[in-house]
Design a protein around this motif. Structure first.
Motif: not given
Length: 190
Positions: A38-39, A146, A120, A144, A42-43, A90, A117-118, A35
């Protein structure tokens, strides 16, 4: 050279010919486009985890690496060029320096962390989990960001991952492959 689209399966030799701008992983010869960036969450989670591992491993034999870092997972007698699985986890922890070369890691790292990520979720929890188990990755974490949760798997003597253990923000994870390292998740999910 950009990624070809005239074949359905690829090898590491094909992978090496693709342009540097192409972020792709190969699993059993099938290309999975990564993707876009990443958000931020995520980072932040990845950086916090990488810091925990890196600080603990300073001066020790094991090393931590973050994506992009190629992990080649050959089967049996596959040569490097014939290898059908090349992933960019990651976070990877490698304790056997013989597995490291200028291209990354050849063989199973001791620990792999994937931050979901959404786009993945299915790849990380099914396809990669199965391949990591087959390759002999000793410990596998799915994070996860979020939900502020982590699911960990440990490779049993049978060569299969255990049922997994779930952790939340208030928990501390004892890293099973690194004696003495425990990570409070409140620092990771701060």
């Amino acid at each position: 050279m950009s990624m070809p689209s005239d074949r359905s399966r690829y090898t590491y030799a094909d992978y090496l010919k693709w342009g540097e701008g192409e972020r792709v992983e190969l699993i059993e010869g099938y290309a999975y486009a990564m993707t876009p960036a990443p958000s931020r969450a995520h980072q932040e989670v990845l950086l916090a985890l990488a810091s925990e591992f890196s600080n603990f491993l300073r001066g020790k034999r094991c090393r931590a690496y973050i994506a992009p870092f190629d992990v080649r997972l050959p089967r049996g007698t596959e040569t490097d060029e014939e290898t059908l699985t090349v992933v960019q986890p990651d976070l990877s922890v490698v304790c056997d320096p013989g597995k490291l070369d200028d291209r990354g890691c050849k063989g199973a790292p001791d620990l792999i962390v994937e931050v979901v990520s959404p786009g993945s979720l299915k790849l990380d929890t099914t396809v990669k989990r199965k391949r990591y188990e087959q390759a002999g990755v000793r410990e596998y974490w799915v994070v996860y960001p979020n939900e502020k949760a982590v699911l960990t798997y440990f490779l049993e003597e049978s060569g299969r991952f255990d049922e997994g253990e779930s952790y939340g923000k208030e928990d501390t994870i004892a890293v099973r492959v690194l004696d003495g390292l425990s990570i409070p998740l409140e620092r990771v999910f701060a």
